[in-house]
Design a protein around this motif. Structure first.
Motif: not given
Length: 210
Positions: A40-43, A120-121, A170-171
């Motif tokens: 999540m931080f990477s987005y 994908l996200e 997605t989940h």
């Protein structure tokens, strides 16, 4: 047109006080090492890149850049396209930084998703950022940096909400066809809206007097 792009990049770079992005990426990388939700931080860096591209409008008004461009041997369309390219450069920079942060999460073992799910996200995040820019750029040309900032923040909140919804799908949806279909539809919308967004921006800027 290259000069216009370089000017925008220099103005935004100066406004960032030097190595802000480098310090931010380092800080997020440290968080990725110790957090089990590093993906999540990477987005976040992609979202920041999308926001930073828009900041060129603030410098444009502060230094009355439009009065200078009116005397330059470039068309309105070239000026608008240069701004779109600047925004694209910042999104690409955000993607590169996001991949770096994602790699840190994988190496540190804090990636909560599989690499396929994470990629994908990230694609979905990039598409939403591009859609955000395609909507925002004509608005900024129409209302300017000050009045357009309110709309920008509202759309930014909607952007986060859209990311959350897509992540939930997605989940929850187990069929890959459904997940990829959502991404493909979003990608088609982004592609179809781009020429419309550019056309609107060119028309709005042409009608303005500086």
């Amino acid at each position: 047109m290259k000069g216009l792009i370089k000017y925008d990049l220099m103005q935004i770079g100066c406004g960032l006080k030097g190595g802000f992005f480098a310090v931010y990426i380092l800080f997020m990388a440290v968080l990725n090492i110790f957090s089990d939700t590093g993906n999540m931080f990477s987005y976040i860096i992609i979202l920041l890149g999308a926001m930073m591209g828009i900041s060129a409008f603030s410098y444009e008004e502060t230094y009355r850049w439009n009065r200078y461009t009116a005397a330059l041997p470039v068309s309105t369309r070239q000026i608008v396209l240069a701004r779109y390219l600047v925004v694209g450069i910042f999104i690409l920079g955000g993607i590169a930084a996001s991949l770096l942060l994602g790699a840190v999460s994988v190496i540190a073992g804090t990636m909560s998703l599989t690499v396929t799910e994470w990629m994908l996200e990230m694609v979905q995040c990039v598409l939403i950022c591009m859609l955000y820019q395609e909507i925002m750029l004509p608005i900024m040309y129409r209302f300017g940096a000050e009045r357009g900032r309110i709309v920008m923040m509202l759309l930014f909140i909607l952007l986060f909400a859209a990311l959350y919804v897509l992540s939930t799908f997605t989940h929850l949806w187990q069929q890959a066809v459904t997940i990829y279909s959502v991404t493909l539809v979003l990608g088609a919308v982004v592609i179809l809206l781009l020429p419309v967004s550019i056309g609107l921006s060119v028309r709005i800027r042409t009608e303005k007097e500086f």
